[in-house]
Structures are given as structure tokens and as C-alpha cells.
Design a protein around this motif. Structure first.
Motif, PDB file in Angstrom:
ATOM      1  N   GLY A 119      33.611  61.002  34.190  1.00  0.00           N
ATOM      2  CA  GLY A 119      33.547  62.331  33.613  1.00  0.00           C
ATOM      3  C   GLY A 119      34.661  63.252  34.079  1.00  0.00           C
ATOM      4  N   LEU A 120      35.721  62.679  34.611  1.00  0.00           N
ATOM      5  CA  LEU A 120      36.851  63.481  35.085  1.00  0.00           C
ATOM      6  C   LEU A 120      37.828  63.674  33.941  1.00  0.00           C
ATOM      7  N   GLU A 121      37.845  64.875  33.401  1.00  0.00           N
ATOM      8  CA  GLU A 121      38.690  65.146  32.253  1.00  0.00           C
ATOM      9  C   GLU A 121      39.911  65.973  32.611  1.00  0.00           C
ATOM     10  N   GLY A 122      39.790  66.872  33.577  1.00  0.00           N
ATOM     11  CA  GLY A 122      40.914  67.717  33.972  1.00  0.00           C
ATOM     12  C   GLY A 122      41.947  66.925  34.763  1.00  0.00           C
ATOM     13  N   MET A 123      43.198  67.222  34.531  1.00  0.00           N
ATOM     14  CA  MET A 123      44.272  66.491  35.205  1.00  0.00           C
ATOM     15  C   MET A 123      44.203  66.654  36.725  1.00  0.00           C
ATOM     16  N   ASP A 124      43.832  67.849  37.191  1.00  0.00           N
ATOM     17  CA  ASP A 124      43.739  68.065  38.634  1.00  0.00           C
ATOM     18  C   ASP A 124      42.626  67.223  39.253  1.00  0.00           C
ATOM     19  N   ASP A 125      41.489  67.159  38.568  1.00  0.00           N
ATOM     20  CA  ASP A 125      40.367  66.354  39.066  1.00  0.00           C
ATOM     21  C   ASP A 125      40.729  64.880  39.086  1.00  0.00           C
ATOM     22  N   THR A 174      51.522  51.152  42.977  1.00  0.00           N
ATOM     23  CA  THR A 174      51.928  49.744  42.926  1.00  0.00           C
ATOM     24  C   THR A 174      50.761  48.929  42.388  1.00  0.00           C
ATOM     25  N   HIS A 175      51.030  47.684  42.112  1.00  0.00           N
ATOM     26  CA  HIS A 175      49.996  46.772  41.609  1.00  0.00           C
ATOM     27  C   HIS A 175      48.822  46.714  42.592  1.00  0.00           C
ATOM     28  N   ASP A 176      49.134  46.532  43.862  1.00  0.00           N
ATOM     29  CA  ASP A 176      48.082  46.409  44.873  1.00  0.00           C
ATOM     30  C   ASP A 176      47.306  47.716  45.049  1.00  0.00           C
ATOM     31  N   GLU A 177      48.016  48.839  45.000  1.00  0.00           N
ATOM     32  CA  GLU A 177      47.334  50.124  45.114  1.00  0.00           C
ATOM     33  C   GLU A 177      46.405  50.355  43.928  1.00  0.00           C
ATOM     34  N   ALA A 178      46.835  49.967  42.738  1.00  0.00           N
ATOM     35  CA  ALA A 178      45.995  50.132  41.553  1.00  0.00           C
ATOM     36  C   ALA A 178      44.714  49.313  41.691  1.00  0.00           C
ATOM     37  N   LEU A 179      44.819  48.104  42.202  1.00  0.00           N
ATOM     38  CA  LEU A 179      43.621  47.287  42.416  1.00  0.00           C
ATOM     39  C   LEU A 179      42.695  47.945  43.429  1.00  0.00           C
ATOM     40  N   GLN A 180      43.283  48.507  44.477  1.00  0.00           N
ATOM     41  CA  GLN A 180      42.499  49.196  45.502  1.00  0.00           C
ATOM     42  C   GLN A 180      41.791  50.411  44.906  1.00  0.00           C
ATOM     43  N   VAL A 181      42.488  51.188  44.098  1.00  0.00           N
ATOM     44  CA  VAL A 181      41.897  52.372  43.479  1.00  0.00           C
ATOM     45  C   VAL A 181      40.776  51.964  42.525  1.00  0.00           C
ATOM     46  N   LEU A 182      41.001  50.920  41.735  1.00  0.00           N
ATOM     47  CA  LEU A 182      39.961  50.449  40.817  1.00  0.00           C
ATOM     48  C   LEU A 182      38.717  50.008  41.574  1.00  0.00           C
ATOM     49  N   THR A 183      38.913  49.350  42.696  1.00  0.00           N
ATOM     50  CA  THR A 183      37.785  48.907  43.505  1.00  0.00           C
ATOM     51  C   THR A 183      37.026  50.099  44.062  1.00  0.00           C
ATOM     52  N   ARG A 184      37.757  51.090  44.526  1.00  0.00           N
ATOM     53  CA  ARG A 184      37.107  52.263  45.120  1.00  0.00           C
ATOM     54  C   ARG A 184      36.423  53.137  44.073  1.00  0.00           C
ATOM     55  N   LEU A 185      37.029  53.257  42.900  1.00  0.00           N
ATOM     56  CA  LEU A 185      36.383  54.038  41.848  1.00  0.00           C
ATOM     57  C   LEU A 185      35.165  53.300  41.324  1.00  0.00           C
ATOM     58  N   GLY A 186      35.297  51.976  41.220  1.00  0.00           N
ATOM     59  CA  GLY A 186      34.187  51.126  40.828  1.00  0.00           C
ATOM     60  C   GLY A 186      33.548  51.521  39.507  1.00  0.00           C
ATOM     61  N   PRO A 187      32.436  50.902  39.202  1.00  0.00           N
ATOM     62  CA  PRO A 187      31.725  51.245  37.969  1.00  0.00           C
ATOM     63  C   PRO A 187      31.100  52.626  38.095  1.00  0.00           C
ATOM     64  N   ALA A 188      30.652  53.152  36.998  1.00  0.00           N
ATOM     65  CA  ALA A 188      30.013  54.468  36.998  1.00  0.00           C
ATOM     66  C   ALA A 188      28.771  54.421  37.880  1.00  0.00           C
ATOM     67  N   PRO A 189      28.454  55.534  38.528  1.00  0.00           N
ATOM     68  CA  PRO A 189      27.250  55.566  39.359  1.00  0.00           C
ATOM     69  C   PRO A 189      26.009  55.210  38.548  1.00  0.00           C
ATOM     70  N   ALA A 190      25.004  54.698  39.222  1.00  0.00           N
ATOM     71  CA  ALA A 190      23.782  54.242  38.544  1.00  0.00           C
ATOM     72  C   ALA A 190      23.126  55.364  37.753  1.00  0.00           C
ATOM     73  N   SER A 191      23.253  56.587  38.215  1.00  0.00           N
ATOM     74  CA  SER A 191      22.630  57.700  37.493  1.00  0.00           C
ATOM     75  C   SER A 191      23.290  57.944  36.144  1.00  0.00           C
ATOM     76  N   GLU A 192      24.528  57.473  35.970  1.00  0.00           N
ATOM     77  CA  GLU A 192      25.238  57.679  34.712  1.00  0.00           C
ATOM     78  C   GLU A 192      25.119  56.487  33.768  1.00  0.00           C
ATOM     79  N   ARG A 193      24.605  55.378  34.260  1.00  0.00           N
ATOM     80  CA  ARG A 193      24.455  54.196  33.415  1.00  0.00           C
ATOM     81  C   ARG A 193      23.204  54.316  32.557  1.00  0.00           C
ATOM     82  N   PRO A 194      23.231  53.752  31.348  1.00  0.00           N
ATOM     83  CA  PRO A 194      22.027  53.799  30.514  1.00  0.00           C
ATOM     84  C   PRO A 194      20.895  52.996  31.159  1.00  0.00           C
ATOM     85  N   THR A 195      19.671  53.476  30.968  1.00  0.00           N
ATOM     86  CA  THR A 195      18.523  52.796  31.576  1.00  0.00           C
ATOM     87  C   THR A 195      17.914  51.767  30.646  1.00  0.00           C
TER      88      THR A 195
END
Length: 105
Positions: free
Chosen positions: A42-48, A68-89
Motif C-alpha cells: 500500500g505504499l503509493e507515495g514516492m517518499d514512502d 545491485t542484483h544481490d541487494e534487490a534479492l535482499q530487499v525482496l526477502t525483507r519486504l516479503g509477501p503482504a502481511p497476513a492482515s492484508e491477505r484475503p481470508t
């Protein structure tokens, strides 16, 4: 003959060569995944978005392409999937509108 060249690697050159750093640039598919992960949060603003990327990367980042490639993988891992509260039930199967042959049994 030149004393700086080593035929079999057993002679050290007189001047050390500078260390080589190989930086793997970020791939296009990684940029797409990063954008989707930011959208899912839900991060839409460029600053966020920039703050989230910098927090996950652990350094200042001026754009996604600066990662870098490795940093992007690290960021993707840390951002991970959407929190459980945002996933459909419920699943798409539960949300279907009409009965199927399985329902009629």
C-alpha cells in the motif's frame, strides 16, 4: 623479457593490480517485483516507497536501478509477501457465484 609478467603465477608482479569489484546490476524482473511488493504494502507515495527500500537495503538509494542484483534479492526477502492482515481470508473457490457439479453431489 619483462619482470612484471608471471608465466605460471609463481612470480609476484612488482606492482599489485587494483582489486576488481564486479557489480551485478539489477534485472528488469527484479524492478517489477520490487514495485509489486511496494504496491502490495500500500505504499503509493514516492517518499514512502523510497524509505521502505532504503530501510530494507540498509543504505541510501536514489532509485531502484541503483540497487545491485544481490541487494534487490535482499530487499525482496525483507519486504516479503503482504502481511497476513492484508491477505484475503477466503479463496476464489469460496467466492464463486454458481454451483459446480461437486456442489450438486
Amino acid at each position: 623479457m619483462c619482470d612484471d609478467l608471471s608465466l605460471f603465477g609463481d612470480d609476484e608482479p612488482t606492482q599489485p593490480s587494483p582489486p576488481s569489484q564486479t557489480v551485478n546490476p539489477i534485472a528488469g524482473w527484479q524492478v517489477d517485483l520490487l514495485r509489486k511488493a511496494l504496491d502490495a504494502r500500500g505504499l503509493e507515495g514516492m517518499d514512502d516507497r523510497q524509505r521502505a527500500i532504503e530501510a530494507a537495503a540498509g543504505r541510501a538509494v536514489e532509485s531502484l536501478r541503483a540497487l545491485t542484483h544481490d541487494e534487490a534479492l535482499q530487499v525482496l526477502t525483507r519486504l516479503g509477501p503482504a502481511p497476513a492482515s492484508e491477505r484475503p481470508t477466503t479463496s476464489q473457490w469460496d467466492d464463486r457465484e454458481e454451483d459446480t457439479w461437486i456442489d450438486r453431489l
